[in-house]
Design an enzyme around this catalytic site. Structure first.
Site, short mmCIF file in Angstrom:
data_model
loop_
_atom_site.label_atom_id
_atom_site.label_comp_id
_atom_site.label_asym_id
_atom_site.label_seq_id
_atom_site.Cartn_x
_atom_site.Cartn_y
_atom_site.Cartn_z
N PRO A 2 -17.42 -0.41 -16.29
CA PRO A 2 -18.84 -0.57 -16.58
C PRO A 2 -19.40 -1.88 -16.03
CG PRO A 2 -17.63 0.15 -18.52
CD PRO A 2 -16.61 -0.21 -17.49
N GLU A 3 -20.48 -1.78 -15.28
CA GLU A 3 -21.14 -2.96 -14.72
C GLU A 3 -22.37 -3.29 -15.57
OE1 GLU A 3 -19.88 -4.69 -12.39
OE2 GLU A 3 -18.64 -3.43 -11.11
N HIS A 90 -8.40 7.63 -28.76
CA HIS A 90 -8.85 6.38 -28.15
C HIS A 90 -10.12 5.83 -28.80
CE1 HIS A 90 -5.76 6.85 -25.18
NE2 HIS A 90 -6.28 7.97 -24.71
N ARG A 109 -7.92 2.32 -22.11
CA ARG A 109 -7.06 1.27 -21.59
C ARG A 109 -7.02 0.02 -22.48
NH1 ARG A 109 -7.95 0.62 -15.20
NH2 ARG A 109 -6.02 -0.56 -15.48
N LYS A 150 -19.27 -25.09 -0.86
CA LYS A 150 -18.36 -24.03 -1.31
C LYS A 150 -17.65 -23.42 -0.11
CE LYS A 150 -19.33 -23.65 -5.84
NZ LYS A 150 -18.33 -23.67 -6.92
#
Length: 270
Positions: A2-3, A90, A109, A150
């Site tokens: 999920p983003e 789950h 998971r 950077k």
């Protein structure tokens, strides 16, 4: 995984069934997730939910006494069910409401998290987070300043939560393609114009994904299955060997920031 847009969609999907109602109890079936589920959650009773919000990829449930903070990890999801709906193996946590609804968390998971904090300003996981990508604080001037000296690849830079939160692997790939930037380009070499374009495209892509996710809000009321994260209209991510939508060159991939990175060798330059 999920983003940010999926977490925002989840928040919007469950808010009508939680906000303004009382938590009767929280059932914790499996406390061993990414981190141990905060023991305070199992003690919550008759607490009103006053609001729901999001910080980065964290879902925040505001109560009168503090904050329930959830993260979906790699495979987690929430849905709204009733007490008569069967429990899956789950289904690790239920927030039982006084309106007959239950927010049920499923995570095959077990990389997610459910934590408690009395004060968000002091919550340890939020202390080093960068600005939200859709807020005004994330702008071209900010990104250019952050990019100076950077020496890391630009894809690593965009996925660094201390720089900006919520730009995960999918959106980093898509944004770099739209900006014509190779994922291994050294961050310090970004120009002001490139930083401005990156900010514009990150905001554009995330807003588009959130709007697209709005069409899936009904999924949070399907007790027979977890809400499938919406199919996104992607130009390059996961399309190795396919023709570039701009020039027709075959899309290539490499590993950057420990994630598969997709790019057009002709359109995206270092």
């Amino acid at each position: 995984m999920p983003e940010l847009p999926e977490v925002e969609t989840a928040k919007n999907g469950i808010t009508p069934y939680l906000e303004g109602y009382l938590i009767e109890k929280i059932i914790v079936r499996q406390p061993k997730l990414r981190w141990e589920v905060s023991p305070q959650l199992a003690q919550i009773s008759q607490q009103k939910i006053t609001a729901l919000s999001r910080r980065a990829k964290y879902l925040i449930i505001h109560t009168e006494q503090g904050y329930i903070i959830g993260h979906f990890g790699m495979s987690g999801s929430v849905r709204i069910v009733s007490a008569r709906d069967p429990v899956d193996k789950h289904d690790h946590l239920d927030i039982v409401m006084n309106n007959g609804k239950i927010m049920r968390y499923n995570d095959p998971r077990r990389f997610g998290a459910w934590l408690w904090s009395a004060n968000l300003d002091e919550f340890h996981l939020f202390l080093k987070l960068g600005p939200e990508p859709l807020f005004d604080e994330f702008n071209a001037e900010y990104l250019f300043k952050k990019s100076r000296k950077k020496q890391t690849p630009v894809k690593n830079f965009l996925m660094d939560n201390s720089v900006v939160v919520g730009v995960g692997n999918i959106y980093a790939n898509e944004t770099l393609f739209m900006c014509g930037l190779h994922p291994e380009k050294i961050t310090a070499k970004l120009t002001k114009a490139q930083c401005a374009l990156l900010v514009e495209k990150i905001k554009q892509e995330l807003k588009r994904a959130i709007e697209q996710g709005g069409t899936t809000l009904k999924d949070f009321l399907q007790p027979d299955g977890r809400p499938g994260y919406f199919a996104q209209e992607l130009q390059i991510y996961g399309k190795k060997g396919a023709p570039c939508p701009n020039c027709g060159t075959k899309i290539e991939s490499l590993v950057v920031a420990q994630r598969n990175s997709y790019f057009c060798p002709k359109c995206q330059k270092k």
